[in-house]
Design a protein around this motif. Structure first.
Motif, PDB file in Angstrom:
ATOM      1  N   THR A  20      64.597  32.569  26.421  1.00 38.20           N
ATOM      2  CA  THR A  20      65.514  33.656  26.076  1.00 38.20           C
ATOM      3  C   THR A  20      66.360  33.974  27.293  1.00 38.20           C
ATOM      4  O   THR A  20      66.235  33.351  28.346  1.00 38.20           O
ATOM      5  N   LYS A  27      70.375  28.266  27.933  1.00 38.17           N
ATOM      6  CA  LYS A  27      69.202  28.142  27.058  1.00 38.17           C
ATOM      7  C   LYS A  27      69.201  26.828  26.280  1.00 38.17           C
ATOM      8  O   LYS A  27      68.149  26.216  26.071  1.00 38.17           O
ATOM      9  N   ASN A  44      67.384  29.438  17.842  1.00 35.92           N
ATOM     10  CA  ASN A  44      67.778  30.603  17.057  1.00 35.92           C
ATOM     11  C   ASN A  44      66.967  30.739  15.765  1.00 35.92           C
ATOM     12  O   ASN A  44      67.514  31.044  14.694  1.00 35.92           O
ATOM     13  N   VAL A  69      64.159  29.151  21.035  1.00 37.93           N
ATOM     14  CA  VAL A  69      65.143  30.015  21.675  1.00 37.93           C
ATOM     15  C   VAL A  69      65.300  31.259  20.813  1.00 37.93           C
ATOM     16  O   VAL A  69      65.559  31.169  19.606  1.00 37.93           O
ATOM     17  N   VAL A  70      65.102  32.405  21.428  1.00 33.23           N
ATOM     18  CA  VAL A  70      65.299  33.696  20.763  1.00 33.23           C
ATOM     19  C   VAL A  70      66.290  34.475  21.611  1.00 33.23           C
ATOM     20  O   VAL A  70      66.062  34.684  22.809  1.00 33.23           O
ATOM     21  N   ASP A  71      67.383  34.923  20.987  1.00 36.12           N
ATOM     22  CA  ASP A  71      68.381  35.632  21.785  1.00 36.12           C
ATOM     23  C   ASP A  71      69.181  36.592  20.911  1.00 36.12           C
ATOM     24  O   ASP A  71      68.810  36.875  19.766  1.00 36.12           O
ATOM     25  N   LEU A  78      66.198  41.391  16.452  1.00 35.15           N
ATOM     26  CA  LEU A  78      65.722  41.112  17.801  1.00 35.15           C
ATOM     27  C   LEU A  78      64.767  42.201  18.286  1.00 35.15           C
ATOM     28  O   LEU A  78      63.854  41.935  19.056  1.00 35.15           O
ATOM     29  N   TYR A  98      62.857  33.644  30.936  1.00 30.95           N
ATOM     30  CA  TYR A  98      64.083  34.441  30.790  1.00 30.95           C
ATOM     31  C   TYR A  98      65.129  33.874  31.736  1.00 30.95           C
ATOM     32  O   TYR A  98      64.926  33.792  32.950  1.00 30.95           O
ATOM     33  N   LEU A 135      68.472  43.112  25.674  1.00 35.01           N
ATOM     34  CA  LEU A 135      67.432  42.162  26.068  1.00 35.01           C
ATOM     35  C   LEU A 135      66.378  42.746  27.014  1.00 35.01           C
ATOM     36  O   LEU A 135      65.398  42.069  27.338  1.00 35.01           O
TER      37      LEU A 135
END
Length: 296
Positions: A20, A27, A44, A69-71, A78, A98, A135
């Motif tokens: 992330t 990323k 994603n 990947v988480v963003d 989120l 991160y 974030l």
């Protein structure tokens, strides 16, 4: 680069790696590096699908680990990620990386790519500011932070693989050693192509024409010439030098082909001999004789 002192130890056995950080911080590069290292990767993945994804994978040793990947592209969902991640931490060894970069660098990268920032504010600078705020709860979960401001693609790849895998190369380079005949054209996938037509040709030796480089009579013929052994020694010196550098630069596959006129005698013998030396050196290798049967 900062993070918990035990970050490397925790990363080594992680079955779920979450990547992330800021948009434009690299990323995608990290995810591709982990995919090359043997991870099942998803970019994603919606937060609500993370647990079903892991359940479907049955993530547990010795299965392939997962990398996600988480963003900010996840939007409002989120905000649910920290709780989901904490629950998963109770069940699996996890590691969260991160990625950070300076505002100046992120702005320059967006200017170069001309892509819109996913935060959707009027300017990239305003989007970046909003993204940092959104974030924060996820950043607080990070096992390791990596500032990519001064990194190129190769630097970032090596750094993250070193953190997650304990090595700066994704895997042992997948090697293919093969033979071919120049009369049929060179191989299209050859990274290194060496011409062995300087060696004496067994095709003109009595009793060898219909044999191949795998037959004892042809081997004995070629081994009777000192240039054969010298070529093998010099070729292995070349490979001992270049293969580790290819791996360090992130190459996943390396194809080494030897060519003679018809692809039945000299090139077959040399390819088998080189492959044998590579295997004795502790590496796996795939052998492919493209034209060995064409003149039979």
């Amino acid at each position: 680069m900062s993070g918990a002192p035990t970050g490397h130890e925790r990363a080594a056995g992680a079955q779920l790696v979450v990547v992330t950080g800021l948009s434009g911080s690299g990323k995608g590069t990290v995810l591709r590096a982990l995919e090359d290292a043997g991870f099942d990767t998803v970019d994603n993945l919606p937060v609500d699908l993370i647990r079903p994804f892991l359940n479907a994978k049955h993530v547990a040793p010795p299965d392939r680990p997962a990398a996600l990947v988480v963003d900010i592209r996840e939007g409002e969902a989120l905000g649910r990620f920290p709780d989901v991640y904490r629950e998963i931490q109770l069940e699996l060894p996890t590691f969260l990386v991160y990625l950070e970069a300076s505002d100046e660098v992120i702005l320059r990268r967006f200017s170069e790519t001309r892509r819109p920032h996913p935060a959707g504010a009027a300017t990239v600078a305003e989007s970046l500011k909003a993204e940092r705020v959104l974030l924060r709860p996820i950043r607080a979960l990070a096992d390791m932070e990596v500032d990519t401001s001064t990194f190129n693609v190769h630097d970032l790849r090596r750094t993250v693989l070193k953190i997650v895998m304990g090595s700066d190369t994704a895997t042992d380079l997948r090697l293919t050693v093969g033979s071919f005949g120049f009369k049929y054209g060179p191989p299209l996938d050859g990274d290194l192509v060496l011409d062995v037509r300087f060696l004496p040709n067994p095709n003109y030796e009595r009793g060898c024409r219909h044999l191949t480089g795998r037959d004892a009579r042809v081997r004995a013929f070629l081994e009777g010439y000192p240039q054969t052994g010298e070529f093998l020694d010099r070729t292995m010196s070349l490979l001992d030098f270049v293969v580790p550098h290819y791996a360090t630069e992130g190459k996943s596959y390396l194809s080494i082909y030897f060519g003679c006129t018809g692809g039945r005698h000299r090139s077959v013998y040399i390819a088998d001999a080189v492959a044998g030396r590579i295997v004795r050196g502790g590496r796996e290798v795939r052998v492919q004789h493209r034209d060995i049967d064409k003149d039979h």
